[in-house]
Motif scaffolding. Sequence first.
Motif: not given
Length: 110
Positions: A89-101
């Motif tokens: 969950t933490l990794t998926g959330d971070a990857l999604n946030a990185l993509a948005q950034h």
Amino acid sequence: MGVIDYLDVKALRRLPGVTDSKAQSINCLDAWVSSSGGDSDTLIRPLRLLQGLRSTGPAHLRGKDWHATLTRAGLEGLKPDDQFVQVLTLTGDALNALAQHAESQHQASQ
């Protein structure tokens, strides 16, 4: 664990804000995120956690560092299945946030 192992460090070293030509992949991402106004704690910390778990667990014999990594991550009290879900969950959330950034940086450069 391929999320960490298969990042193209040569490409990451070309990101804006990366000044160390020998920086490793997560450090490159951290430099880019910091230089572009992103929140490294939100975007990079979960990747460092994943790398720490990989380095102290499956990639090597587990020892005291494995337990220290679990403790730092707040995972020591969870059952292994729950630890796995939390890390994903933490990794998926971070990857999604990185993509948005990355997308916001791309749009800003247009």
